[in-house]
Design a protein around this motif. Structure first.
Motif, short mmCIF file in Angstrom:
data_model
loop_
_atom_site.label_atom_id
_atom_site.label_comp_id
_atom_site.label_asym_id
_atom_site.label_seq_id
_atom_site.Cartn_x
_atom_site.Cartn_y
_atom_site.Cartn_z
N SER A 131 -29.86 -19.27 20.43
CA SER A 131 -29.20 -18.16 19.75
C SER A 131 -28.86 -18.62 18.34
N VAL A 132 -28.76 -17.67 17.43
CA VAL A 132 -28.47 -18.02 16.05
C VAL A 132 -27.07 -18.61 15.92
N HIS A 133 -26.08 -18.04 16.60
CA HIS A 133 -24.73 -18.58 16.43
C HIS A 133 -24.61 -20.01 16.94
N ASP A 134 -25.33 -20.35 17.98
CA ASP A 134 -25.31 -21.74 18.45
C ASP A 134 -25.95 -22.67 17.43
N ALA A 135 -27.05 -22.22 16.83
CA ALA A 135 -27.73 -23.02 15.81
C ALA A 135 -26.83 -23.21 14.58
N VAL A 136 -26.19 -22.13 14.14
CA VAL A 136 -25.30 -22.20 12.99
C VAL A 136 -24.10 -23.10 13.31
N ALA A 137 -23.61 -23.03 14.52
CA ALA A 137 -22.49 -23.89 14.93
C ALA A 137 -22.88 -25.37 14.80
N GLU A 138 -24.10 -25.70 15.16
CA GLU A 138 -24.58 -27.09 15.01
C GLU A 138 -24.54 -27.50 13.55
N ALA A 139 -25.00 -26.61 12.67
CA ALA A 139 -25.01 -26.92 11.23
C ALA A 139 -23.59 -27.08 10.70
N VAL A 140 -22.71 -26.18 11.06
CA VAL A 140 -21.33 -26.24 10.58
C VAL A 140 -20.63 -27.49 11.10
N ARG A 141 -20.92 -27.87 12.33
CA ARG A 141 -20.33 -29.09 12.89
C ARG A 141 -20.72 -30.31 12.04
N ILE A 142 -21.97 -30.37 11.64
CA ILE A 142 -22.43 -31.48 10.80
C ILE A 142 -21.72 -31.47 9.46
N VAL A 143 -21.55 -30.30 8.87
CA VAL A 143 -20.84 -30.18 7.59
C VAL A 143 -19.40 -30.66 7.76
N ARG A 144 -18.71 -30.20 8.77
CA ARG A 144 -17.31 -30.56 8.96
C ARG A 144 -17.14 -32.05 9.25
N GLU A 145 -18.06 -32.61 10.01
CA GLU A 145 -17.99 -34.04 10.32
C GLU A 145 -18.32 -34.92 9.12
N SER A 146 -18.92 -34.34 8.08
CA SER A 146 -19.28 -35.11 6.89
C SER A 146 -18.06 -35.58 6.12
N GLY B 201 -19.38 -32.07 -3.39
CA GLY B 201 -19.56 -33.51 -3.43
C GLY B 201 -20.61 -33.88 -4.45
N GLU B 202 -21.02 -35.13 -4.40
CA GLU B 202 -22.07 -35.61 -5.28
C GLU B 202 -23.43 -35.19 -4.74
N TRP B 203 -24.42 -35.12 -5.63
CA TRP B 203 -25.77 -34.64 -5.31
C TRP B 203 -26.30 -35.23 -4.01
N ASP B 204 -26.38 -36.56 -3.93
CA ASP B 204 -27.00 -37.21 -2.77
C ASP B 204 -26.25 -36.94 -1.48
N GLU B 205 -24.93 -36.96 -1.51
CA GLU B 205 -24.18 -36.75 -0.28
C GLU B 205 -24.26 -35.30 0.19
N VAL B 206 -24.26 -34.36 -0.75
CA VAL B 206 -24.36 -32.95 -0.40
C VAL B 206 -25.73 -32.65 0.21
N PHE B 207 -26.80 -33.13 -0.43
CA PHE B 207 -28.13 -32.84 0.09
C PHE B 207 -28.43 -33.58 1.39
N ASP B 208 -27.78 -34.72 1.61
CA ASP B 208 -27.92 -35.40 2.89
C ASP B 208 -27.35 -34.53 4.01
N VAL B 209 -26.21 -33.92 3.77
CA VAL B 209 -25.59 -33.04 4.77
C VAL B 209 -26.47 -31.82 5.02
N VAL B 210 -26.99 -31.22 3.96
CA VAL B 210 -27.86 -30.04 4.12
C VAL B 210 -29.11 -30.42 4.91
N LYS B 211 -29.68 -31.57 4.63
CA LYS B 211 -30.88 -32.01 5.37
C LYS B 211 -30.56 -32.17 6.86
N ARG B 212 -29.46 -32.84 7.18
CA ARG B 212 -29.10 -33.05 8.59
C ARG B 212 -28.79 -31.73 9.29
#
Length: 115
Positions: free
Chosen positions: A33-48, A63-74
């Motif tokens: 489901s989309v909400h489960d997928a989005v929850a996974e993404a938000v969890r990674i953002v919050r844990e960053s 944040g700084e370029w590298d740290e922000v894009f690392d979070v988006v990638k994950r």
């Protein structure tokens, strides 16, 4: 840097665990489901640990370029387990030398509205 992003799966996640990003397993199509997928993404953002805000359309992180894009990638890789493709929308405000803009921009807006 402020970066707002929206990430969502599409297509059937009919992949095997071997086809999924390292360390993750495919999600069966009938459980995806989309909400489960989005929850996974938000969890990674919050844990960053980076300053962040999620609303109904985007998640914004600061944040700084590298740290922000690392979070988006994950986050994007995590969402990829829920579909055969991923849609990713990114908007960035790159303003060297400024921090605290996640709330600072809104504070200045509210001041302007109060005048």
């Amino acid at each position: 840097m402020l970066l707002a992003f929206s990430v969502a799966p599409s297509g059937s996640p009919a992949r095997t665990a071997a086809d999924s990003p390292a360390g993750s397993a495919a999600v069966p199509a009938d459980e995806a489901s989309v909400h489960d997928a989005v929850a996974e993404a938000v969890r990674i953002v919050r844990e960053s640990g980076l300053p962040n805000h999620t609303d109904s359309m985007f998640t914004t992180i600061e944040g700084e370029w590298d740290e922000v894009f690392d979070v988006v990638k994950r986050a994007t890789e995590a969402v990829g387990r829920y579909g055969s493709r991923v849609s990713l929308v990114i908007k960035a405000d790159i303003r060297p030398g400024f921090t605290g803009e996640l709330t600072g921009k809104l504070d200045r807006l509210e001041q302007a509205l109060g005048d």
